[in-house]
Design an enzyme around this catalytic site. Structure first.
Site, PDB file in Angstrom:
ATOM      1  N   ARG A 128       1.121  -1.450  -0.083  1.00 58.38           N
ATOM      2  CA  ARG A 128      -0.049   0.144  -0.043  1.00 58.38           C
ATOM      3  C   ARG A 128       0.914   1.282   0.161  1.00 58.38           C
ATOM      4  O   ARG A 128       1.721   1.490   0.779  1.00 58.38           O
ATOM      5  CB  ARG A 128      -0.971   0.304   1.029  1.00 58.38           C
ATOM      6  CG  ARG A 128      -1.958   1.087   1.058  1.00 58.38           C
ATOM      7  CD  ARG A 128      -2.778   1.326   2.279  1.00 58.38           C
ATOM      8  NE  ARG A 128      -2.058   1.918   3.298  1.00 58.38           N
ATOM      9  CZ  ARG A 128      -2.146   1.377   4.680  1.00 58.38           C
ATOM     10  NH1 ARG A 128      -2.967   0.486   5.226  1.00 58.38           N
ATOM     11  NH2 ARG A 128      -1.377   2.182   5.564  1.00 58.38           N
ATOM     12  N   GLU A 144       4.627   7.046   2.325  1.00 60.51           N
ATOM     13  CA  GLU A 144       5.681   5.755   2.257  1.00 60.51           C
ATOM     14  C   GLU A 144       4.779   4.838   1.490  1.00 60.51           C
ATOM     15  O   GLU A 144       3.726   4.858   1.043  1.00 60.51           O
ATOM     16  CB  GLU A 144       5.569   5.514   3.754  1.00 60.51           C
ATOM     17  CG  GLU A 144       4.318   5.347   4.581  1.00 60.51           C
ATOM     18  CD  GLU A 144       4.435   3.901   5.541  1.00 60.51           C
ATOM     19  OE1 GLU A 144       5.416   3.646   5.823  1.00 60.51           O
ATOM     20  OE2 GLU A 144       3.309   3.822   6.192  1.00 60.51           O
ATOM     21  N   ASN A 146       3.992   0.720   2.179  1.00 57.93           N
ATOM     22  CA  ASN A 146       4.115  -0.357   3.105  1.00 57.93           C
ATOM     23  C   ASN A 146       4.305  -1.854   2.466  1.00 57.93           C
ATOM     24  O   ASN A 146       3.540  -1.957   1.232  1.00 57.93           O
ATOM     25  CB  ASN A 146       2.779  -0.497   3.913  1.00 57.93           C
ATOM     26  CG  ASN A 146       2.644   0.892   4.434  1.00 57.93           C
ATOM     27  OD1 ASN A 146       3.423   1.087   5.597  1.00 57.93           O
ATOM     28  ND2 ASN A 146       1.998   1.611   4.324  1.00 57.93           N
ATOM     29  N   SER A 151      -2.538  -3.200   6.150  1.00 57.85           N
ATOM     30  CA  SER A 151      -3.733  -3.425   6.652  1.00 57.85           C
ATOM     31  C   SER A 151      -5.012  -2.728   6.038  1.00 57.85           C
ATOM     32  O   SER A 151      -4.641  -1.851   5.065  1.00 57.85           O
ATOM     33  CB  SER A 151      -3.811  -3.066   8.075  1.00 57.85           C
ATOM     34  OG  SER A 151      -3.441  -1.597   8.133  1.00 57.85           O
ATOM     35  N   LYS A 310      11.864   2.970   5.533  1.00 55.82           N
ATOM     36  CA  LYS A 310      12.036   4.417   5.015  1.00 55.82           C
ATOM     37  C   LYS A 310      13.428   4.894   4.650  1.00 55.82           C
ATOM     38  O   LYS A 310      13.569   5.779   3.909  1.00 55.82           O
ATOM     39  CB  LYS A 310      11.674   5.301   6.520  1.00 55.82           C
ATOM     40  CG  LYS A 310      10.727   4.834   7.170  1.00 55.82           C
ATOM     41  CD  LYS A 310       9.159   5.430   6.708  1.00 55.82           C
ATOM     42  CE  LYS A 310       8.155   5.145   7.541  1.00 55.82           C
ATOM     43  NZ  LYS A 310       7.809   3.696   7.796  1.00 55.82           N
ATOM     44  N   LYS A 368      11.930  10.635  10.792  1.00 55.75           N
ATOM     45  CA  LYS A 368      11.297   9.219  10.830  1.00 55.75           C
ATOM     46  C   LYS A 368      12.343   8.234  11.261  1.00 55.75           C
ATOM     47  O   LYS A 368      13.199   8.176  10.441  1.00 55.75           O
ATOM     48  CB  LYS A 368      10.776   8.986   9.803  1.00 55.75           C
ATOM     49  CG  LYS A 368       9.470   9.818   9.179  1.00 55.75           C
ATOM     50  CD  LYS A 368       8.915   9.231   7.720  1.00 55.75           C
ATOM     51  CE  LYS A 368       7.647  10.062   7.392  1.00 55.75           C
ATOM     52  NZ  LYS A 368       7.051   9.420   6.488  1.00 55.75           N
ATOM     53  N   GLU A 372       7.327   0.659  11.477  1.00 54.65           N
ATOM     54  CA  GLU A 372       6.117   0.688  11.164  1.00 54.65           C
ATOM     55  C   GLU A 372       4.785   0.885  12.036  1.00 54.65           C
ATOM     56  O   GLU A 372       5.110   0.176  13.109  1.00 54.65           O
ATOM     57  CB  GLU A 372       5.775  -0.446   9.970  1.00 54.65           C
ATOM     58  CG  GLU A 372       6.898  -0.506   8.995  1.00 54.65           C
ATOM     59  CD  GLU A 372       6.622   0.350   8.107  1.00 54.65           C
ATOM     60  OE1 GLU A 372       5.354   0.741   7.755  1.00 54.65           O
ATOM     61  OE2 GLU A 372       7.481   0.599   7.315  1.00 54.65           O
ATOM     62  N   GLY A 373       3.712   1.379  11.595  1.00 58.00           N
ATOM     63  CA  GLY A 373       2.527   0.765  12.427  1.00 58.00           C
ATOM     64  C   GLY A 373       2.263   2.246  12.885  1.00 58.00           C
ATOM     65  O   GLY A 373       1.164   2.230  13.773  1.00 58.00           O
ATOM     66  N   ARG A 460      -7.719   7.275   5.080  1.00 52.80           N
ATOM     67  CA  ARG A 460      -7.654   7.350   6.239  1.00 52.80           C
ATOM     68  C   ARG A 460      -7.702   8.662   6.765  1.00 52.80           C
ATOM     69  O   ARG A 460      -6.983   9.333   6.468  1.00 52.80           O
ATOM     70  CB  ARG A 460      -6.631   6.748   6.820  1.00 52.80           C
ATOM     71  CG  ARG A 460      -6.579   5.245   6.637  1.00 52.80           C
ATOM     72  CD  ARG A 460      -5.374   4.401   7.007  1.00 52.80           C
ATOM     73  NE  ARG A 460      -4.227   4.790   6.242  1.00 52.80           N
ATOM     74  CZ  ARG A 460      -2.776   4.934   6.542  1.00 52.80           C
ATOM     75  NH1 ARG A 460      -2.666   4.570   7.800  1.00 52.80           N
ATOM     76  NH2 ARG A 460      -2.080   5.422   5.874  1.00 52.80           N
TER      77      ARG A 460
END
Ligand code: ADP
Ligand code: MG
Ligand code: MG
Length: 484
Positions: A128, A144, A146, A151, A310, A368, A372-373, A460
């Site tokens: 994603r 970024e 993923n 998810s 990253k 950064k 992740e997350g 989102r």
């Protein structure tokens, strides 16, 4: 002053009466169709509760939406090629692994397996790529990409249907049909998993989902399982954490088959494993290595995982690097267009310059780490503090600096489970900003790409006052784009 105005999908605010009626219906529709998660404060396997979701779809300009939809297959290919370029991965991550033990562990697995012990050359990527609009002319820029435990493909698909329903209920059928784009992210991801399973070519073999010890985002994960059952009834799926696998004594078979509970695993799908908590002891790391050595097709393989860091993203943004991986100038230009400034913090001239930039103008950047997350980045004045304190230390090479994007504001209503917002009985119209994600699927090995698709999207949304917006963390909300 923003040159990017986003008109709402309908006139706002809603009357008190309309709002109340819509919220009641919206919450029930969402809960009954699975926009839900397990409670963090009151975990109970017999219950799910509403996952934060916006009442209305947020507006998103059509052109940038199409731009990034159309560039996704190029990004898929880019990740695939980067993942197969040992020299590039090694040089990009060289300084990072000296400072970041987590990335160093992954890299160690990569080196161990890819030098001596590779028994499965095919990787599956369920990716994603995430974007923000930047105030300056509403340009779209990549936040970024993923490559691990990506998810919400399932819940994003449902949220598109949910917002169609809400607009129809409010009397806007035409808008619902024409301006909320079709979204097939769940089916796209599941077809990717099935494609990999078929390549493994053993009708008895199963798919193993590697999950957290406690899964809060259960609905999103289970929908993948249920969808695969519908599309291909003979595939069995099991769920285990790395810790479960350690205690069950998983072994490799004579041909390096991954064998769990006497079943051969065709595909390993990580929905966990990107976070420190998944590796409470060295044994979980040993398990990750064992899985990597096996013949199972991994989603992601460790080199796909590393290609999504990253630091690699920052390396790719350097001048003329894209040319190495993409065949034509037009593709290079399309990818370059969506990149924003990313800066190394290595001990060289560029790194020194970036440290100074971050300290002098912290509001222009995001700092950064390789995590992740959500919830790991540093913003605003803290950038100054962090950079000043690690200026002389190797620690800084575990981080990158990125241009900060300032997306345009718009208004929307957030719906949350009562438990997560006890004081929020009144639903207020809030200032929000949205982040678009485009889902991609890729399957291939170093010689060949066998599947490469763009399969869907997600929006989102978070309050404009928040720097970051994890949905399962309760700060952000699921949303879908209303194209304008
Ligand atoms: P993670 O892998 O943890 O999701 P991200 O790079 O996506 O890391 O950062 C997390 C969140 O931080 C994003 O969802 C976004 O809200 C915010 N963010 C990240 N990069 C930027 C940026 N360059 N400008 C503004 N906000 C950003
Ligand atoms: Mg990420
Ligand atoms: Mg992110």
């Amino acid at each position: 002053m923003s040159t990017c105005q986003l008109e709402p999908c309908i006139e706002l605010p809603l009357s008190e009466e309309k709002l109340k009626e819509s919220v009641d219906k919206a919450k029930d529709w969402a809960l009954m169709h699975g926009i839900s998660m397990r409670s963090k404060t009151n975990f109970n396997k017999d219950q799910v509760q509403l996952l934060p979701v916006t009442l209305l779809p947020s507006s998103f300009p059509k052109n940038p939406f199409l731009t990034v939809k159309n560039v996704q297959t190029i990004l898929n290919e880019l990740i695939h090629k980067v993942a197969h370029d040992k020299e590039f991965l090694t040089s990009s991550l060289k300084s990072t692994i000296q400072a970041d033990p987590f990335t160093a562990k992954l890299f160690h697995i990569y080196e161990t397996v890819y030098e001596k012990d590779l028994s499965q050359s095919i990787s599956l990527g369920l990716l994603r790529s995430d974007y923000l609009l930047h105030d300056d002319d509403c340009k779209i820029k990549q936040v970024e990409i993923n490559t691990v435990a990506t998810s919400f493909a399932a819940l994003a698909t449902i949220t598109s249907e949910y917002h169609k329903y809400i607009l129809e209920e409010l009397g806007y059928r035409k808008k619902a049909c024409e301006q909320i784009p079709e979204n097939n992210a769940l089916i796209g991801f599941c077809k990717g998993l099935i494609f990999a399973w078929e390549l493994y070519n053993n009708s008895e073999a199963i798919i193993l989902f590697i999950v957290e010890d406690i899964t809060y985002n259960i609905s999103d994960q289970r929908f993948h399982e249920f969808q695969i059952r519908q599309l291909c009834p003979k595939i069995k799926i099991i769920r285990k954490s790395l810790t479960n696998l350690v205690s069950e004594g998983v072994k490799l078979g004579p041909n390096k088959e991954l064998i769990v509970s006497n079943m051969v695993v065709a595909v390993v799908y990580y929905r966990s494993g990107y976070e420190l908590e998944a590796y409470p002891t060295e044994k979980e790391w040993d398990m990750r290595l064992l899985i990597e050595r096996s013949r199972a097709i991994k989603c992601p393989s460790v080199q796909y995982h590393l290609a999504g860091t990253k630091k690699v993203q920052q390396s790719l943004a350097q001048p003329s690097v894209l040319k190495k991986f993409l065949k034509d100038d037009a593709s290079v230009a399309r990818v370059q267009e969506i990149f924003t400034g990313l800066y190394t913090l290595d001990f060289n001239d560029d790194g020194e310059k970036a440290v100074e930039m971050g300290i002098n103008e912290p509001y222009k950047f995001v700092l950064k780490p390789q995590r992740e997350g959500g919830g790991n980045n540093v913003y605003n004045e803290s950038i100054k503090t962090w950079l000043s304190s690690m200026k002389e230390s190797q620690e800084r090479t575990a981080w990158i600096l990125m241009d900060r994007l300032y997306p345009p504001l718009q208004k929307n209503y957030f719906l949350r489970a009562a438990e997560e917002s006890p004081l929020e009985n009144d639903i207020n119209l809030s200032d929000v900003i949205t982040e678009l994600g485009i889902y991609g699927v890729i399957v291939g090995d170093s010689n060949e790409i066998m599947l490469n698709k763009q399969v869907g999207h997600i929006l989102r949304t978070k309050l404009s006052s928040e720097d970051e917006g994890g949905i399962v963390a309760g700060v952000g909300a699921l949303d879908s784009p209303y194209l304008i």
